[in-house]
Design a protein around this motif. Structure first.
Motif, PDB file in Angstrom:
ATOM      1  N   ALA A  40      52.323  40.133  -0.623  1.00  0.00           N
ATOM      2  CA  ALA A  40      52.841  38.782  -0.798  1.00  0.00           C
ATOM      3  C   ALA A  40      52.918  38.046   0.541  1.00  0.00           C
ATOM      4  CB  ALA A  40      54.228  38.837  -1.448  1.00  0.00           C
ATOM      5  N   TYR A  41      53.288  38.754   1.595  1.00  0.00           N
ATOM      6  CA  TYR A  41      53.346  38.149   2.929  1.00  0.00           C
ATOM      7  C   TYR A  41      51.963  37.674   3.368  1.00  0.00           C
ATOM      8  CZ  TYR A  41      54.054  37.960   8.027  1.00  0.00           C
ATOM      9  OH  TYR A  41      54.109  37.565   9.341  1.00  0.00           O
ATOM     10  N   ALA A  42      50.952  38.512   3.144  1.00  0.00           N
ATOM     11  CA  ALA A  42      49.590  38.123   3.518  1.00  0.00           C
ATOM     12  C   ALA A  42      49.095  36.942   2.686  1.00  0.00           C
ATOM     13  CB  ALA A  42      48.647  39.317   3.351  1.00  0.00           C
ATOM     14  N   TRP A 102      51.083  33.601   3.834  1.00  0.00           N
ATOM     15  CA  TRP A 102      51.039  33.028   5.171  1.00  0.00           C
ATOM     16  C   TRP A 102      49.734  33.254   5.922  1.00  0.00           C
ATOM     17  CZ3 TRP A 102      54.338  29.480   6.344  1.00  0.00           C
ATOM     18  CH2 TRP A 102      55.572  29.459   5.716  1.00  0.00           C
ATOM     19  N   PHE A 103      48.851  34.099   5.441  1.00  0.00           N
ATOM     20  CA  PHE A 103      47.566  34.296   6.102  1.00  0.00           C
ATOM     21  C   PHE A 103      46.532  33.366   5.473  1.00  0.00           C
ATOM     22  CE2 PHE A 103      48.166  38.948   7.676  1.00  0.00           C
ATOM     23  CZ  PHE A 103      49.371  38.568   8.263  1.00  0.00           C
ATOM     24  N   GLY A 131      39.139  33.088  -0.209  1.00  0.00           N
ATOM     25  CA  GLY A 131      39.417  33.808  -1.443  1.00  0.00           C
ATOM     26  C   GLY A 131      40.871  34.134  -1.666  1.00  0.00           C
ATOM     27  N   ARG A 132      41.758  33.578  -0.824  1.00  0.00           N
ATOM     28  CA  ARG A 132      43.176  33.912  -0.967  1.00  0.00           C
ATOM     29  C   ARG A 132      43.716  33.458  -2.320  1.00  0.00           C
ATOM     30  NH1 ARG A 132      47.626  30.986   2.753  1.00  0.00           N
ATOM     31  NH2 ARG A 132      46.834  29.245   1.516  1.00  0.00           N
ATOM     32  N   ASP A 133      43.418  32.230  -2.715  1.00  0.00           N
ATOM     33  CA  ASP A 133      43.924  31.716  -3.990  1.00  0.00           C
ATOM     34  C   ASP A 133      43.327  32.477  -5.170  1.00  0.00           C
ATOM     35  OD1 ASP A 133      45.415  29.863  -2.612  1.00  0.00           O
ATOM     36  OD2 ASP A 133      43.921  28.255  -2.795  1.00  0.00           O
ATOM     37  N   ALA A 134      42.042  32.837  -5.068  1.00  0.00           N
ATOM     38  CA  ALA A 134      41.399  33.578  -6.152  1.00  0.00           C
ATOM     39  C   ALA A 134      42.058  34.944  -6.329  1.00  0.00           C
ATOM     40  CB  ALA A 134      39.908  33.730  -5.870  1.00  0.00           C
ATOM     41  N   ILE A 135      42.379  35.593  -5.218  1.00  0.00           N
ATOM     42  CA  ILE A 135      43.044  36.897  -5.286  1.00  0.00           C
ATOM     43  C   ILE A 135      44.424  36.758  -5.919  1.00  0.00           C
ATOM     44  CG2 ILE A 135      44.033  38.765  -3.911  1.00  0.00           C
ATOM     45  CD1 ILE A 135      41.768  38.362  -1.920  1.00  0.00           C
ATOM     46  N   LEU A 155      56.379  37.385  -7.780  1.00  0.00           N
ATOM     47  CA  LEU A 155      57.758  36.988  -7.486  1.00  0.00           C
ATOM     48  C   LEU A 155      57.985  36.838  -5.990  1.00  0.00           C
ATOM     49  CD1 LEU A 155      60.644  36.554  -8.681  1.00  0.00           C
ATOM     50  CD2 LEU A 155      61.017  38.997  -8.326  1.00  0.00           C
ATOM     51  N   LEU A 156      57.541  37.819  -5.212  1.00  0.00           N
ATOM     52  CA  LEU A 156      57.765  37.773  -3.770  1.00  0.00           C
ATOM     53  C   LEU A 156      56.930  36.689  -3.104  1.00  0.00           C
ATOM     54  CD1 LEU A 156      57.865  41.608  -3.030  1.00  0.00           C
ATOM     55  CD2 LEU A 156      59.791  40.022  -3.034  1.00  0.00           C
ATOM     56  N   HIS A 157      55.717  36.459  -3.589  1.00  0.00           N
ATOM     57  CA  HIS A 157      54.881  35.391  -3.021  1.00  0.00           C
ATOM     58  C   HIS A 157      55.556  34.038  -3.174  1.00  0.00           C
ATOM     59  CE1 HIS A 157      51.859  32.166  -3.528  1.00  0.00           C
ATOM     60  NE2 HIS A 157      51.254  32.750  -2.520  1.00  0.00           N
ATOM     61  N   ASN A 158      56.074  33.744  -4.366  1.00  0.00           N
ATOM     62  CA  ASN A 158      56.741  32.463  -4.585  1.00  0.00           C
ATOM     63  C   ASN A 158      57.969  32.304  -3.693  1.00  0.00           C
ATOM     64  OD1 ASN A 158      54.841  31.866  -6.493  1.00  0.00           O
ATOM     65  ND2 ASN A 158      56.165  32.230  -8.247  1.00  0.00           N
ATOM     66  N   PHE A 159      58.660  33.387  -3.450  1.00  0.00           N
ATOM     67  CA  PHE A 159      59.839  33.319  -2.589  1.00  0.00           C
ATOM     68  C   PHE A 159      59.445  33.101  -1.129  1.00  0.00           C
ATOM     69  CE2 PHE A 159      63.424  34.840  -0.156  1.00  0.00           C
ATOM     70  CZ  PHE A 159      64.521  34.400  -0.883  1.00  0.00           C
ATOM     71  N   LEU A 160      58.444  33.839  -0.667  1.00  0.00           N
ATOM     72  CA  LEU A 160      58.042  33.738   0.737  1.00  0.00           C
ATOM     73  C   LEU A 160      57.444  32.380   1.063  1.00  0.00           C
ATOM     74  CD1 LEU A 160      56.461  37.257   1.410  1.00  0.00           C
ATOM     75  CD2 LEU A 160      58.794  36.482   1.799  1.00  0.00           C
ATOM     76  N   ARG A 161      56.833  31.741   0.079  1.00  0.00           N
ATOM     77  CA  ARG A 161      56.257  30.421   0.317  1.00  0.00           C
ATOM     78  C   ARG A 161      57.323  29.367   0.595  1.00  0.00           C
ATOM     79  NH1 ARG A 161      51.480  29.200   1.961  1.00  0.00           N
ATOM     80  NH2 ARG A 161      51.512  27.227   0.792  1.00  0.00           N
ATOM     81  N   GLN A 162      58.565  29.646   0.210  1.00  0.00           N
ATOM     82  CA  GLN A 162      59.645  28.687   0.433  1.00  0.00           C
ATOM     83  C   GLN A 162      60.314  28.834   1.797  1.00  0.00           C
ATOM     84  OE1 GLN A 162      59.925  26.286  -1.804  1.00  0.00           O
ATOM     85  NE2 GLN A 162      58.242  27.373  -2.834  1.00  0.00           N
TER      86      GLN A 162
END
Length: 311
Positions: free
Chosen positions: A114-116, A119-120, A124-128, A190-197
């Protein structure tokens, strides 16, 4: 833009909505729902401490008219065992041995993934991310047979052995792998949505100070992610602890790795006899999840709301 403006609530509307949910009527409805939700668990507790004769002849509510307490069911379940089956203590430790790694593994993998993804910047990040999100809709039952064949036979394509038979059938390893696979999509989402904030200014400040990506993860991102991690921990712990299908399928019928849910399914005979010990066993099985939930419940709502609102 006009539609968005119309959907935006005024301060007066927000105040009226808040007053409606904090009114005495709303509080009374919440209390009634809580009581109704608790009655089945309370009846299970009452039944578990009644003698076998009373359980088979009268309803649990008669306990309040003619109270009769006996801990024979708990003694039989925990220390004596039933039939050819050992006491539940062995299965209790089996459940711990299954659940703890099956919670730690997906959380560890998901927080780094989720961190990668959050923030990276890479192609292909969105596709993944959307592919991982789509995996949540794959039914668990569809994967049981392929995974079982993989664990028991390995993977051979065109006569070429891709994954050899590792001889892990009947151990905890297939159960850990299966629960990790099934839990990763939700955990990463879940963690991706949290880290994006997390405010971008914090990340940029860390980079200006010379921190590398791992230092920023350990010093900034991970401490701020505790609510989301705790929220998923509750979900995953409850799912794994209460699971019967995965433990029964990938445990290969071995009592040495069978969790408590497998033992609970064996307590009642084919004719439905002996269900008085099932109440005691069921109540024993819910003690640990209750402890975990109440210990982490202060993080639960914050974790559930991860990524849903801003500001």
């Amino acid at each position: 833009m006009a539609d968005t403006a119309r959907l935006r609530l005024s301060p007066q509307q927000k105040k009226r909505a808040k007053d409606a949910f904090s009114s005495p009527v709303a509080s009374a409805v919440a209390v009634v729902i809580a009581v109704l939700w608790t009655i089945p668990t309370f009846s299970l507790l009452v039944t578990s401490i009644r003698p076998e004769k009373d359980i088979n002849t009268t309803g649990w509510w008669t306990f309040f008219v003619n109270p009769s307490v006996s801990f024979e069911n708990y003694e039989k379940v925990l220390f004596v065992g039933t039939g050819v089956n050992p006491p539940m203590f062995q299965y209790f430790f089996n459940s711990l041995a299954v659940t703890i790694p099956a919670v730690i593994f997906p959380i560890t993998l998901a927080v780094f993934a989720a961190y990668a993804l959050a923030w990276f910047d890479f192609k292909g990040r969105d596709a993944i991310f959307f592919s991982i999100f789509a995996l949540q809709v794959v039914p668990l039952q569809l994967t049981l047979v392929p995974l079982l064949q993989l664990f028991s036979q390995g993977l051979v394509i065109g006569g070429v052995t891709i994954i050899p038979d590792l001889g892990i059938t009947g151990t905890y390893i297939p159960i850990w792998i299966a629960h990790t696979i099934f839990g990763l999509p939700l955990a990463i989402f879940l963690l991706h949505n949290f880290l994006r904030q997390i405010p971008r200014e914090l990340i940029e400040a860390g980079r200006v100070d010379g921190a590398n990506w791992f230092t920023m993860f350990s010093k900034i991102v991970l401490p701020l992610s505790i609510p989301a991690i705790a929220s998923f921990l509750i979900f995953q712990f409850l799912w794994v602890w209460n699971d019967l299908l995965v433990g029964l399928t990938f445990g290969a019928g071995s009592k040495s790795v069978a969790p408590m849910t497998v033992r609970l399914g064996e307590m009642v005979g084919t004719r439905g006899s002996g269900w008085e010990v099932l109440t005691a066993g069921a109540f024993v099985s819910i003690v640990v999840p209750l402890i975990v939930f109440f210990a982490l419940q202060r993080y639960f709502v914050r974790g559930l709301l991860a990524g849903s609102v801003k500001g």
